[in-house]
Write an enzyme that holds these catalytic residues in place. Sequence first.
Site, PDB file in Angstrom:
ATOM      1  CB  SER A 115      -2.511   6.216   0.818  1.00 19.82           C
ATOM      2  OG  SER A 115      -2.380   7.145  -0.228  1.00 19.82           O
ATOM      3  CB  CYS A 116      -4.003   5.815  -3.847  1.00 19.37           C
ATOM      4  SG  CYS A 116      -5.080   5.655  -5.304  1.00 19.37           S
ATOM      5  N   GLY A 117      -3.756   2.352  -4.649  1.00 18.49           N
ATOM      6  CA  GLY A 117      -3.400   1.521  -5.844  1.00 18.49           C
ATOM      7  C   GLY A 117      -3.720   2.081  -7.147  1.00 18.49           C
TER       8      GLY A 117
END
Length: 301
Positions: A115-117
């Site tokens: 969900s988060c890079g």
Amino acid sequence: MGRLTQRRRVVRYTVDGGPRTREETLAAEEPLEIRLGGRVFSVTMRTPGDDFDLVAGFLVSEGIIAGPAELSSLRFCAGEDEDGRQTFNVIEVQLGPGAIVPDPSLDRHVYTSSSCGICGTASIDAVSKTSRFTLPAATPAIGVHTLLGLSDTLREHQALFGKTGGVHAAGLFDADGNLLCLREDVGRHNAVDKVVGWALREGRLPLDGTILQVSGRASFELVQKAYLAGIPVLSAVSAPSSLAVELAEQAGLTLAAFARGSSVNIYTHPDRIDTDPEPTHPAEAHHAPARPRQQEAGRTQ
């Protein structure tokens, strides 16, 4: 779809009936370990498939490479399950001339979630990177009708979403609305990395005159990825964040959001959008040329 999906038995409840047992198709999510020159650089959670594109795009997003010559090779290496079968969850990268070898202190020593890079970035100073490409101001104008049609085209080609309802998509389009490449993944940033990685391996960077359409919201990290790939226009179905708008403004990138139905909000650099009087009719959408199976491909070219 192989490892892209998994089947699982669930119990479904409704307000007007009793429980029913049924099978559901879930989008697969597995870790991918990325190694640079033999050392672990990052571990990210992703939907298996197009893994070489994912890694190539991730390296572009990290500011490490900007062209195919800077990526010498990609190969699957050690990675086995409890039965000794290859999992294809570890990729070894060899960088080529011109690549910017990252400082080992900036390696991501924690898992990056799907969900988060940027959650695992070792230093906040490493988040804001300078692109090696300058976004051209004189890119072909994009008609607003063309822009509004991109989300529908994206949805029509989301095969994995159609089976699971659980993945994001990113699509690269030309100024006439023709689909050049589409990728899906449980992580919105992974889907974008897969598109950018495809473009790098095809020798297309920088992506002048293109539009990146994403299925969800427009976050800071997606604007950063588009900027580092030389994409002048990013369009999102949902809302942008304040930091995404700030970065797009500073980078000279056109950021569109809430692009659905008959309206779209342009938050930055609206000069690239043209109020065309009639909807355009792009050529039949097409995918990128077929690639060799990744487990058989030892090099990027």
